[in-house]
Design an enzyme around this catalytic site. Sequence first.
Site, PDB file in Angstrom:
ATOM      1  N   HIS A 159       0.836  -1.196   0.000  1.00  0.00           N
ATOM      2  CA  HIS A 159       0.000   0.000   0.000  1.00  0.00           C
ATOM      3  C   HIS A 159       0.876   1.253   0.000  1.00  0.00           C
ATOM      4  O   HIS A 159       2.080   1.195   0.197  1.00  0.00           O
ATOM      5  CB  HIS A 159      -0.921   0.028   1.228  1.00  0.00           C
ATOM      6  N   LYS A 163      -0.553   4.754   4.639  1.00  0.00           N
ATOM      7  CA  LYS A 163      -1.384   3.777   5.372  1.00  0.00           C
ATOM      8  C   LYS A 163      -0.780   3.531   6.750  1.00  0.00           C
ATOM      9  O   LYS A 163       0.431   3.317   6.873  1.00  0.00           O
ATOM     10  CB  LYS A 163      -1.501   2.470   4.588  1.00  0.00           C
TER      11      LYS A 163
END
Length: 273
Positions: A159, A163
């Site tokens: 990600h 995040k």
Amino acid sequence: MHDANIRVAIAGAGGRMGRQLIQAALALEGVQLGAALEREGASLLGSDAGELAGAGKTGVTVQSSLDAIKDDFDVFIDFTRPEGTLNHLAFCRQHGKGMVIGTTGFDEAGKQAIRDAAADIAIVFAANFSVGVNVMLKLLEKAAKVMGDYTDIEIIEAHHRHKVDAPSGTALAMGEAIAHALDKDLKDCAVYSREGHTGERVPGTIGFATVRAGDIVGEHTAMFADIGERLEITHKASSRMTFANGAVRSALWLSGKESGLFDMRDVLDLHNL
């Protein structure tokens, strides 16, 4: 809930996900954008939610108080942080509002609070609202039943740099799907980190690896590795709109449901495949 359009409220309206949820709500037939929420003191308060999302003027202004919008929505869509979501959950439970929860990173107490609230209100709670990811979860169950007892299983997820939780909620959902198919509890077989002299791989475990870099929207791979071959099942998201569309679709699906805890597999009718 109303028989006409389902009115949705969007939490975190000024964030990247919030703006795309607004776009998705404005685009889906049967759904009406009823309210948009931001934290107290946010610079975007009072802005038109549609203009904020690049979708044109809607007449829905961004508010900071749930009390101010409580008569403007039927379903609350929340992709924020666990502590904020749990506050919103208590309000929705008190006022009989449905919820779509895409927030990740809950501890067990938070998950239990969601389960408890579902006795009184209808909730769709999912780690990932992508159609493709939820089809993948079903495929993982099938693969695990055939290959899981004799292969090494690893889950790799990547990600963007912003995040804040790891492994991702989707990676954990993948692990849960595989473990359930093998009649195991994930907490008993998960390996979340390896460092130093680890010794040989312990049979029957499910390994996790995490990447955080750049602007990766979301990539997840489950690997079933044997000697001489391996099966990899991968999902790659290129836009957050896939999650936004799934969340708004879930809000529409909640129409007429008074209580219960559901996930995207319910929304997509995948449980019986």
